[in-house]
Design an enzyme around this catalytic site. Structure first.
Site, mmCIF file in Angstrom:
data_model
loop_
_atom_site.group_PDB
_atom_site.id
_atom_site.type_symbol
_atom_site.label_atom_id
_atom_site.label_comp_id
_atom_site.label_asym_id
_atom_site.label_seq_id
_atom_site.Cartn_x
_atom_site.Cartn_y
_atom_site.Cartn_z
ATOM 1 N N THR A 12 -13.233 3.963 -10.826
ATOM 2 C CA THR A 12 -12.281 3.630 -11.710
ATOM 3 C C THR A 12 -11.323 2.816 -10.647
ATOM 4 O O THR A 12 -11.305 3.205 -9.303
ATOM 5 C CB THR A 12 -11.335 4.937 -12.199
ATOM 6 N N GLY A 13 -10.841 1.551 -11.206
ATOM 7 C CA GLY A 13 -10.093 0.884 -10.474
ATOM 8 C C GLY A 13 -10.869 0.118 -9.213
ATOM 9 O O GLY A 13 -10.419 -0.071 -8.091
ATOM 10 N N ALA A 14 -12.148 -0.353 -10.071
ATOM 11 C CA ALA A 14 -13.130 -0.886 -9.069
ATOM 12 C C ALA A 14 -13.010 -2.167 -8.496
ATOM 13 O O ALA A 14 -13.701 -2.747 -7.824
ATOM 14 C CB ALA A 14 -14.588 -0.945 -9.909
ATOM 15 N N ASN A 15 -11.964 -2.908 -9.142
ATOM 16 C CA ASN A 15 -11.824 -4.363 -8.691
ATOM 17 C C ASN A 15 -10.947 -4.610 -7.467
ATOM 18 O O ASN A 15 -10.669 -5.823 -7.342
ATOM 19 C CB ASN A 15 -11.256 -5.225 -9.803
ATOM 20 N N SER A 16 -10.508 -3.488 -6.987
ATOM 21 C CA SER A 16 -9.481 -3.935 -5.806
ATOM 22 C C SER A 16 -9.503 -2.774 -4.681
ATOM 23 O O SER A 16 -10.020 -1.644 -5.018
ATOM 24 C CB SER A 16 -7.963 -3.863 -6.681
ATOM 25 N N GLY A 17 -8.691 -3.144 -3.600
ATOM 26 C CA GLY A 17 -8.776 -2.115 -2.562
ATOM 27 C C GLY A 17 -9.833 -1.226 -2.232
ATOM 28 O O GLY A 17 -10.894 -1.458 -2.186
ATOM 29 N N TYR A 164 5.743 8.886 -8.653
ATOM 30 C CA TYR A 164 4.342 8.816 -7.844
ATOM 31 C C TYR A 164 3.889 10.233 -7.459
ATOM 32 O O TYR A 164 2.766 10.573 -7.479
ATOM 33 C CB TYR A 164 4.562 7.670 -6.746
HETATM 34 N N1 LIG Z 1 -3.083 2.067 -0.309
HETATM 35 C C1 LIG Z 1 -2.592 3.361 0.296
HETATM 36 O O1 LIG Z 1 -1.962 3.216 1.283
HETATM 37 C C2 LIG Z 1 -2.716 4.695 -0.530
HETATM 38 C C3 LIG Z 1 -2.362 5.771 0.212
HETATM 39 C C4 LIG Z 1 -2.572 6.985 -0.583
HETATM 40 C C5 LIG Z 1 -3.013 6.822 -1.766
HETATM 41 N N2 LIG Z 1 -3.631 5.884 -2.284
HETATM 42 C C6 LIG Z 1 -4.568 5.984 -3.723
HETATM 43 O O2 LIG Z 1 -5.576 5.234 -3.599
HETATM 44 C C7 LIG Z 1 -6.350 4.661 -4.750
HETATM 45 C C8 LIG Z 1 -6.635 3.379 -4.774
HETATM 46 O O3 LIG Z 1 -5.365 2.470 -4.501
HETATM 47 P P1 LIG Z 1 -5.504 1.050 -3.775
HETATM 48 O O4 LIG Z 1 -4.691 1.488 -2.553
HETATM 49 O O5 LIG Z 1 -6.940 0.747 -3.653
HETATM 50 O O6 LIG Z 1 -4.645 0.247 -4.876
HETATM 51 P P2 LIG Z 1 -4.981 -1.187 -5.501
HETATM 52 O O7 LIG Z 1 -5.532 -2.154 -4.551
HETATM 53 O O8 LIG Z 1 -3.719 -1.579 -6.169
HETATM 54 O O9 LIG Z 1 -6.114 -0.702 -6.558
HETATM 55 C C9 LIG Z 1 -5.607 0.147 -7.679
HETATM 56 C C10 LIG Z 1 -6.821 -0.050 -8.806
HETATM 57 O O10 LIG Z 1 -6.344 0.548 -9.749
HETATM 58 C C11 LIG Z 1 -6.522 -0.097 -11.091
HETATM 59 N N3 LIG Z 1 -5.704 0.447 -12.114
HETATM 60 C C12 LIG Z 1 -4.356 0.473 -12.204
HETATM 61 N N4 LIG Z 1 -3.884 0.873 -13.366
HETATM 62 C C13 LIG Z 1 -5.109 0.843 -14.215
HETATM 63 C C14 LIG Z 1 -5.238 1.171 -15.553
HETATM 64 N N5 LIG Z 1 -4.214 1.432 -16.283
HETATM 65 N N6 LIG Z 1 -6.421 1.332 -15.969
HETATM 66 C C15 LIG Z 1 -7.399 1.122 -15.195
HETATM 67 N N7 LIG Z 1 -7.458 0.822 -13.793
HETATM 68 C C16 LIG Z 1 -6.143 0.659 -13.380
HETATM 69 C C17 LIG Z 1 -6.269 -1.572 -10.516
HETATM 70 O O11 LIG Z 1 -6.585 -2.480 -11.450
HETATM 71 P P3 LIG Z 1 -5.622 -3.944 -11.666
HETATM 72 O O12 LIG Z 1 -6.033 -4.578 -10.160
HETATM 73 O O13 LIG Z 1 -6.265 -4.606 -12.738
HETATM 74 O O14 LIG Z 1 -4.196 -3.530 -11.490
HETATM 75 C C18 LIG Z 1 -6.899 -1.527 -9.287
HETATM 76 O O15 LIG Z 1 -8.373 -1.817 -9.641
HETATM 77 C C19 LIG Z 1 -4.768 4.957 -5.820
HETATM 78 O O16 LIG Z 1 -5.174 6.211 -6.530
HETATM 79 C C20 LIG Z 1 -3.790 5.187 -4.598
HETATM 80 O O17 LIG Z 1 -2.821 6.010 -5.366
HETATM 81 C C21 LIG Z 1 -3.390 4.604 -2.007
#
Ligand SMILES: NC(=O)c1ccc[n+]([C@@H]2O[C@H](COP(=O)([O-])OP(=O)(O)OC[C@H]3O[C@@H](n4cnc5c(N)ncnc54)[C@H](OP(=O)(O)O)[C@@H]3O)[C@@H](O)[C@H]2O)c1
Length: 282
Positions: A12-17, A164
């Site tokens: 899930t959330g496969a298009n980013s990060g 959060y």
């Molecule tokens: N980055 C950090 O430092 C960090 C630290 C601790 C935990 N995390 C966790 O790591 C995970 C991945 O996050 P990331 O850092 O890679 O962030 P990211 O680049 O913002 O990626 C988040 C992804 O979730 C998707 N998403 C958000 N709302 C959605 C919805 N309603 N339905 C379907 N998809 C949805 C986004 O889609 P869109 O692009 O379309 O919005 C995106 O693909 C998250 O669970 C975050 O809480 C991150």
């Protein structure tokens, strides 16, 4: 030949990060990966990027985790097309400074990060069996979290930390409770903290607000590929095939908060999640 040849994974959330980095790693080990994305444009852009150099078995499927109908229709399509899911990585995450609500009126961070994934997972668990793995991407932020049962949608005194951290504590509690419920079926459920990772987390998708801060912090943060390592490890590594209900950081079991280990709290949250979604996984 890859270690995941013939396996089906959903991210899930496969298009980013980290989601995109996870798709890449799983596909390069031979898995067919279903990319759950909410935006067709961002999903297609990511898919094209992932297919630029390597041949990978990828399928883009749209789903908004803030919309129950969308989740149910995604699950129905998966059930129609596939017989078994080997890996489910619940990675999507949302964070925002202001209070927003999902289609069903849930506070958005709780609604997407926990409830959306709760509904998705309980729907898809029907297709999982012996050896299947569920990985929930939580966060160290769960440590300051509480579950506000008296005001779960944070209508009073909303702030981003409260919202959060509640949603990420819910990820850990859900992991523990679901692990117990799925143990007899041979399905494992674990969660992780990825560390601080430079992604699009916190960047407003419409306005781009937050991008500059992320760019400035990049040298101090891990890359998405580094941050995704623990989730990939939990989804694939032989050494954790029998471990379930645990919280990991840097590919090792880690200490989670006292609250996150409270079985009564986990049960209470599970019951509330069932009530809110009208769903029962058993
Ligand atoms: N980055 C950090 O430092 C960090 C630290 C601790 C935990 N995390 C966790 O790591 C995970 C991945 O996050 P990331 O850092 O890679 O962030 P990211 O680049 O913002 O990626 C988040 C992804 O979730 C998707 N998403 C958000 N709302 C959605 C919805 N309603 N339905 C379907 N998809 C949805 C986004 O889609 P869109 O692009 O379309 O919005 C995106 O693909 C998250 O669970 C975050 O809480 C991150």
């Amino acid at each position: 030949m890859g270690s995941l040849d013939g396996k089906l994974a959903i991210v899930t959330g496969a298009n980013s990060g980290m989601g995109m980095a996870t798709v890449e790693a799983l596909a390069d080990e031979g898995a067919k990966v279903v990319m759950l994305c909410r935006s067709e444009k961002r999903g297609k852009d990511a898919l094209a990027k992932l297919l630029e150099k390597n041949e990978r078995q990828l399928e883009l499927m749209l789903c908004d985790l803030g919309d129950f109908d969308s989740i149910r229709s995604f699950a129905a399509k998966v059930k129609e097309k596939y017989k078994k899911i080997d890996i489910l990585v619940n990675n999507a995450g949302f964070i925002a400074l202001d209070r927003q609500v999902t289609k069903e009126g849930l506070e958005m961070q709780f609604g997407i990060n926990h409830i959306g994934h709760f509904l998705l997972t309980t729907e898809l668990a029907e297709l999982m069996g012996e050896g299947s793995r569920i990985v929930n991407v939580a966060s160290g932020a769960h440590k300051v979290g509480k579950i506000h049962f008296d005001d779960i949608n944070l209508t009073k005194g909303f702030n981003v930390v409260k919202a959060y951290s509640q949603s990420k504590l819910a990820n850990v509690l859900f992991t523990r409770e679901l692990a117990g419920r799925l143990r007899d079926k041979g399905i494992t459920v674990n969660c992780c903290h990825p560390g601080a990772v430079a992604t699009n987390m916190g960047v407003n998708r419409e306005t781009g607000f937050g991008k500059t801060i992320t760019r400035m912090l990049r040298p101090f943060f891990q890359t998405p590929a580094q941050g995704a390592r623990t989730a990939i490890f939990l989804a694939t590594d032989e050494s954790v095939k029998d471990i379930s209900g645990e919280y990991f950081y840097k590919c090792k079991p880690a200490k989670s908060s006292k609250r996150s280990k409270d079985p009564e709290l986990a049960k209470k949250l599970y019951a509330l999640s069932e009530k809110l979604t009208g769903r029962n996984a058993e």
